[in-house]
Design a protein around this motif. Structure first.
Motif, PDB file in Angstrom:
ATOM      1  N   ARG A 187       0.839  -1.199   0.000  1.00 19.12           N
ATOM      2  CA  ARG A 187       0.000   0.000   0.000  1.00 19.12           C
ATOM      3  C   ARG A 187       0.868   1.242   0.000  1.00 19.12           C
ATOM      4  NH1 ARG A 187      -5.347  -0.618   1.120  1.00 19.12           N
ATOM      5  NH2 ARG A 187      -6.022  -2.750   1.618  1.00 19.12           N
ATOM      6  N   LEU A 188       0.405   2.244  -0.700  1.00 17.60           N
ATOM      7  CA  LEU A 188       1.077   3.537  -0.730  1.00 17.60           C
ATOM      8  C   LEU A 188       0.073   4.587  -0.292  1.00 17.60           C
ATOM      9  CD1 LEU A 188       3.583   5.236  -1.447  1.00 17.60           C
ATOM     10  CD2 LEU A 188       2.673   5.442  -3.768  1.00 17.60           C
ATOM     11  N   ALA A 189       0.353   5.227   0.837  1.00 16.11           N
ATOM     12  CA  ALA A 189      -0.552   6.225   1.403  1.00 16.11           C
ATOM     13  C   ALA A 189      -1.954   5.641   1.573  1.00 16.11           C
ATOM     14  CB  ALA A 189      -0.576   7.483   0.533  1.00 16.11           C
ATOM     15  N   GLY A 190      -2.029   4.371   1.994  1.00 11.06           N
ATOM     16  CA  GLY A 190      -3.310   3.721   2.229  1.00 11.06           C
ATOM     17  C   GLY A 190      -3.960   3.123   1.001  1.00 11.06           C
ATOM     18  N   ARG A 191      -3.387   3.359  -0.177  1.00 10.76           N
ATOM     19  CA  ARG A 191      -3.967   2.848  -1.429  1.00 10.76           C
ATOM     20  C   ARG A 191      -3.245   1.568  -1.832  1.00 10.76           C
ATOM     21  NH1 ARG A 191      -2.237   3.409  -6.587  1.00 10.76           N
ATOM     22  NH2 ARG A 191      -0.693   4.969  -5.927  1.00 10.76           N
ATOM     23  N   GLU A 192      -4.009   0.494  -2.076  1.00 11.01           N
ATOM     24  CA  GLU A 192      -3.393  -0.769  -2.455  1.00 11.01           C
ATOM     25  C   GLU A 192      -2.821  -0.695  -3.865  1.00 11.01           C
ATOM     26  OE1 GLU A 192      -4.145  -5.567  -2.190  1.00 11.01           O
ATOM     27  OE2 GLU A 192      -5.790  -4.177  -1.767  1.00 11.01           O
TER      28      GLU A 192
END
Length: 249
Positions: A167-172
């Protein structure tokens, strides 16, 4: 219905193949050159590839070997070379089947169907939707290069090897199997410059893979991390030495 990548530089033949395979219910994408095909495979993995050998930028046999370095996707080679030595060479290089030009659309569709039946995993081995979203495939490495099976955080990037998710900044991030293996390995060695030789040995587990193979994967990872090679945030190339994953400053 399968997703088919047609790799053919002749626009007339390419259009005809797209029409025939679409008429058989397949979703068809195309590429006119070798490097374009490799980028397609990493960005949008197909179920099967139809590969012409006469490409403008790379010999088709070299493209086949590079495909095998990044994917297990079934490959049907379209070739005008029908002697035994050439066929054996193609099969040893990783082809699953071949058709000799000229061939009919019906014959190609039948061979694609046969290859897909042979290579389909048993129902029990099919990955869950969550594993597919994380790029997981049956037989994939549990943690790239023997990295510790625990969550790794680098800035806003969180890599979870046991779950094969990132995940990047909460985005998968939707990663292919090899993209995840590479990212997990670099995350496990965050702030360290990792040589290409180590990446080949620990991620690809092969003594030699074309440099372009690693570059294609790095390019795909950069795109999914929202950066460019000219303006890196997480993935930094140290010229002549290797790759380093760091948290953005």
């Amino acid at each position: 219905m399968a997703s088919v990548l047609v790799v053919e530089d002749d626009p007339v033949i390419r259009t005809a193949l797209i029409e025939v395979l679409s008429a058989h219910g397949h979703v068809v994408h195309s590429a006119a050159a070798g490097f374009e095909a490799l980028r397609e495979i990493t960005a949008r993995p197909p179920d099967v590839v139809v590969l012409d050998l006469g490409l403008p930028d790379l010999d088709g046999t070299d493209v086949l070997r590079m495909m095998r370095g990044i994917s297990r996707v079934p490959v049907v080679v379209a070739t005008a070379r029908d002697d035994d030595a050439e066929v054996v060479k193609l099969l040893n290089a990783g082809a699953d089947d071949y058709v000799v030009k000229p061939f009919s659309g019906e014959q190609l569709a039948a061979r694609i169907g046969a290859v897909l039946r042979r290579t389909a995993p048993p129902a029990a081995a099919l990955p869950s939707p969550a594993a597919e979203a994380a790029g997981g495939l049956p037989g994939a490495l549990p943690a790239a290069g023997g990295a510790a099976a625990s969550t790794v955080r680098v800035g806003e990037l969180v890599v979870d090897p046991p779950a094969r998710s990132a995940r990047l900044a909460g985005r998968e991030l939707r990663l292919t199997r090899r993209e995840f293996d590479l990212l997990a390995y670099l995350a496990a060695h965050a702030d360290q410059v990792v040589s290409r030789r180590r990446i080949l040995a620990d991620v690809w587990r092969q003594p030699y893979v074309e440099d372009q193979t690693i570059d294609v994967h790095l390019s795909a990872l950069r795109r999914k991390l929202g950066e460019r090679a000219s303006q890196p945030r997480y993935l930094h190339t140290v010229r002549g030495i290797g790759i380093k994953l760091v948290a953005p400053r």
